[in-house]
Design an enzyme around this catalytic site. Structure first.
Site, PDB file in Angstrom:
ATOM      1  N   ARG A 160       0.828  -1.225   0.000  1.00  0.00           N
ATOM      2  CA  ARG A 160       0.000   0.000   0.000  1.00  0.00           C
ATOM      3  C   ARG A 160       0.857   1.268   0.000  1.00  0.00           C
ATOM      4  O   ARG A 160       0.460   2.302   0.534  1.00  0.00           O
ATOM      5  CB  ARG A 160      -0.935   0.044   1.219  1.00  0.00           C
ATOM      6  CG  ARG A 160      -2.034  -0.969   1.204  1.00  0.00           C
ATOM      7  CD  ARG A 160      -2.976  -0.792   0.010  1.00  0.00           C
ATOM      8  NE  ARG A 160      -4.108  -1.671   0.116  1.00  0.00           N
ATOM      9  CZ  ARG A 160      -4.132  -2.946  -0.281  1.00  0.00           C
ATOM     10  NH1 ARG A 160      -3.064  -3.484  -0.835  1.00  0.00           N
ATOM     11  NH2 ARG A 160      -5.229  -3.668  -0.165  1.00  0.00           N
ATOM     12  N   SER A 236     -11.119  -0.714   2.721  1.00  0.00           N
ATOM     13  CA  SER A 236     -10.484  -0.956   4.025  1.00  0.00           C
ATOM     14  C   SER A 236     -10.117   0.385   4.661  1.00  0.00           C
ATOM     15  O   SER A 236      -9.437   1.187   4.029  1.00  0.00           O
ATOM     16  CB  SER A 236      -9.191  -1.758   3.854  1.00  0.00           C
ATOM     17  OG  SER A 236      -9.454  -3.004   3.272  1.00  0.00           O
ATOM     18  N   GLU A 334      -6.023   3.873   6.238  1.00  0.00           N
ATOM     19  CA  GLU A 334      -5.542   3.710   4.875  1.00  0.00           C
ATOM     20  C   GLU A 334      -5.970   4.850   3.948  1.00  0.00           C
ATOM     21  O   GLU A 334      -5.174   5.284   3.119  1.00  0.00           O
ATOM     22  CB  GLU A 334      -6.016   2.365   4.316  1.00  0.00           C
ATOM     23  CG  GLU A 334      -5.220   1.941   3.115  1.00  0.00           C
ATOM     24  CD  GLU A 334      -5.945   0.976   2.207  1.00  0.00           C
ATOM     25  OE1 GLU A 334      -7.128   1.177   1.905  1.00  0.00           O
ATOM     26  OE2 GLU A 334      -5.301   0.029   1.765  1.00  0.00           O
TER      27      GLU A 334
HETATM   28  N1  EPU Z   1     -11.602 -10.816   9.018  1.00  0.00           N
HETATM   29  C1  EPU Z   1     -12.374 -10.704  10.135  1.00  0.00           C
HETATM   30  N2  EPU Z   1     -13.591 -10.102  10.019  1.00  0.00           N
HETATM   31  C2  EPU Z   1     -14.061  -9.641   8.835  1.00  0.00           C
HETATM   32  C3  EPU Z   1     -13.281  -9.774   7.703  1.00  0.00           C
HETATM   33  C4  EPU Z   1     -12.051 -10.364   7.804  1.00  0.00           C
HETATM   34  O1  EPU Z   1     -11.993 -11.102  11.225  1.00  0.00           O
HETATM   35  O2  EPU Z   1     -15.166  -9.077   8.807  1.00  0.00           O
HETATM   36  C5  EPU Z   1     -10.275 -11.434   9.153  1.00  0.00           C
HETATM   37  C6  EPU Z   1     -10.287 -12.915   8.866  1.00  0.00           C
HETATM   38  O3  EPU Z   1      -9.321 -13.521   9.669  1.00  0.00           O
HETATM   39  C7  EPU Z   1      -9.852 -12.966   7.404  1.00  0.00           C
HETATM   40  C8  EPU Z   1      -8.851 -11.836   7.366  1.00  0.00           C
HETATM   41  O4  EPU Z   1      -9.382 -10.836   8.237  1.00  0.00           O
HETATM   42  O5  EPU Z   1      -9.276 -14.194   7.079  1.00  0.00           O
HETATM   43  C9  EPU Z   1      -8.601 -11.256   5.998  1.00  0.00           C
HETATM   44  O6  EPU Z   1      -9.810 -10.744   5.449  1.00  0.00           O
HETATM   45  P1  EPU Z   1      -9.929 -10.411   3.903  1.00  0.00           P
HETATM   46  O7  EPU Z   1      -9.532 -11.580   3.092  1.00  0.00           O
HETATM   47  O8  EPU Z   1     -11.283  -9.850   3.637  1.00  0.00           O
HETATM   48  O9  EPU Z   1      -8.807  -9.315   3.647  1.00  0.00           O
HETATM   49  P2  EPU Z   1      -8.350  -8.010   4.475  1.00  0.00           P
HETATM   50  O10 EPU Z   1      -6.985  -8.260   4.973  1.00  0.00           O
HETATM   51  O11 EPU Z   1      -9.374  -7.563   5.435  1.00  0.00           O
HETATM   52  C10 EPU Z   1      -7.184  -6.977   2.383  1.00  0.00           C
HETATM   53  C11 EPU Z   1      -7.097  -5.640   1.714  1.00  0.00           C
HETATM   54  C12 EPU Z   1      -8.305  -5.401   0.831  1.00  0.00           C
HETATM   55  C13 EPU Z   1      -8.389  -6.515  -0.194  1.00  0.00           C
HETATM   56  C14 EPU Z   1      -8.478  -7.851   0.551  1.00  0.00           C
HETATM   57  C15 EPU Z   1      -8.482  -9.049  -0.371  1.00  0.00           C
HETATM   58  C16 EPU Z   1      -5.848  -4.218   3.225  1.00  0.00           C
HETATM   59  C17 EPU Z   1      -5.902  -3.085   4.198  1.00  0.00           C
HETATM   60  N3  EPU Z   1      -7.018  -4.604   2.725  1.00  0.00           N
HETATM   61  O12 EPU Z   1      -8.292  -6.943   3.267  1.00  0.00           O
HETATM   62  O13 EPU Z   1      -8.121  -4.168   0.158  1.00  0.00           O
HETATM   63  O14 EPU Z   1      -9.508  -6.358  -1.041  1.00  0.00           O
HETATM   64  O15 EPU Z   1      -7.330  -8.001   1.408  1.00  0.00           O
HETATM   65  O16 EPU Z   1      -7.204  -9.250  -0.859  1.00  0.00           O
HETATM   66  O17 EPU Z   1      -4.756  -4.699   2.905  1.00  0.00           O
HETATM   67  C18 EPU Z   1      -8.515  -1.839   0.420  1.00  0.00           C
HETATM   68  O18 EPU Z   1      -7.297  -1.692   0.497  1.00  0.00           O
HETATM   69  O19 EPU Z   1      -9.304  -0.851   0.476  1.00  0.00           O
HETATM   70  C19 EPU Z   1      -9.071  -3.162   0.267  1.00  0.00           C
HETATM   71  C20 EPU Z   1     -10.375  -3.385   0.235  1.00  0.00           C
END
Ligand code: EPU
Length: 339
Positions: A160, A236, A334
């Site tokens: 990022r 996010s 972010e």
């Molecule tokens: N999780 C929770 N609760 C939730 C959602 C997720 O506890 O409501 C936990 C779970 O353990 C899950 C983990 O978080 O396994 C990861 O969740 P997710 O796969 O949805 O990914 P994220 O880390 O929350 C990141 C990016 C997103 C991107 C997704 C998919 C960042 C800050 N965010 O989210 O990017 O779409 O991975 O690759 O790195 C953005 O930057 O705006 C964005 C949406």
């Protein structure tokens, strides 16, 4: 070029929040961008470059300078290279590339915003990030007022992050991006959500993978759908924090049922901010006045209808304090803050 006064910014953001821009203009060409820069300089105004407004929170007071919306359009292909103007819709470009059977960005389908924003924060999702395929960018250097090509190796890409949102913030305006894509590539299905999606299905093509990503995003309220309150957000709201192995071990010791984590560079551990936020007591659908947490993804702070920026800030501060108290981790927002 038309310079308008006191233009409300909320409609230009996916959060639908924010006061007016003192001045506002739309650039359709490199010449327009230069003209806008000169306009701002002649009036001594700060300049803000707006793409799709999908990673942006504008203050209620608005912005006292010139907001320049990048509306430059055009996609030119030469071999495996795609030269794409900054104002092109990102997901439109993904569809275009996938339609020609080019891979490398199929997992980035459904991300709102414009092409010019993608190198700035090194957009990433579902196992890909644009740094993997960007060959270089075209920028207006505000120090020399010339348009230059810059190779990806000079963009300082990390999670990022790029020089454009860190060390050289404010110096360059990205006018175009060159992606090096891969003809007839197999879709990248490394991310757990995607593997799960296709586990009982035939090996998908690029277009099916892109559509699966859009579907998964929709399920999490991370796809812009008219009338869906969960996507009145900036995606996010917090970055996934990185901690030392020792810090992780302490957290794991206090959470015997398991702590999700990913490996990060230099032996560090990346934790999902969404998990930390939930464990600190903020659940999906949590509301604080007009601001809230998405009912489908804990990491998206949303505008429940009539939120002002101050409402989102109050919720942000409450979450940061809660996570800090429980885990000793300071979450970093972010989205870009303006005004
Ligand atoms: N999780 C929770 N609760 C939730 C959602 C997720 O506890 O409501 C936990 C779970 O353990 C899950 C983990 O978080 O396994 C990861 O969740 P997710 O796969 O949805 O990914 P994220 O880390 O929350 C990141 C990016 C997103 C991107 C997704 C998919 C960042 C800050 N965010 O989210 O990017 O779409 O991975 O690759 O790195 C953005 O930057 O705006 C964005 C949406």
């Amino acid at each position: 070029m038309d310079f308008r006064e006191n233009v409300p910014l909320a409609p230009y953001t996916t959060f639908r929040i924010g006061g007016p821009a003192r001045w506002f203009a739309e650039a359709s060409s490199d010449e327009d961008v230069l003209e806008a820069v000169q306009f701002a300089r002649s009036k001594g105004l700060p300049l803000f470059v707006l793409g799709g407004g999908s990673n942006l929170l504008v203050s209620d007071e608005g912005f006292p300078g010139l907001v320049l919306r990048m509306a430059l359009r055009g996609i030119r292909k030469s071999g495996d290279k795609f030269y794409v103007a900054a104002g092109e819709d990102w997901d439109g470009f993904v569809s275009h590339a996938v339609g020609l059977n080019y891979g490398g960005i199929e997992c980035l389908a459904g991300i709102p915003g414009t092409v010019g924003g993608t190198p700035v924060q090194n957009v990433g999702a579902y196992g890909q990030e644009v740094a993997d395929t960007i060959l270089g960018v075209s920028v207006l250097d505000l120090e020399t007022l010339t348009i230059e090509g810059m190779q990806a190796s000079n963009c300082g890409f990390a999670y990022r992050r790029s020089i454009f949102n860190s060390t050289e913030r404010g110096r360059y305006i990205v006018t175009a991006v060159v992606y090096n894509l891969h003809l007839d590539a197999k879709p990248s299905l490394s991310y757990a959500d995607l593997k799960r999606y296709f586990q009982d299905k035939q090996a998908p093509g690029l277009a099916e993978a892109a559509n699966a990503v859009r579907e998964i995003r929709r399920g999490k309220g991370m796809l812009i759908v008219e009338g869906d309150a969960d996507c009145r957000s900036a995606g996010s709201f917090f970055k996934n924090p990185v901690v030392t192995p020792e810090h992780y071990a302490r957290i794991a010791a206090n959470n015997p049922s398991g702590v999700p984590s990913y490996p990060a560079p230099e032996e560090q551990v990346k934790l999902p901010a969404a998990w930390l936020v939930e464990q600190a007591g903020f659940h999906k659908g949590y509301a604080l006045g007009e601001a809230g947490i998405s009912s489908r993804h804990t990491l998206a702070l949303i505008n429940r209808g009539h939120a002002r920026a101050v409402d989102v800030f109050a919720l942000r501060d409450r979450i940061i304090a809660g996570v800090e108290e429980k885990f000793g981790i300071h979450l970093e927002p972010e989205p870009v803050l303006l005004g």
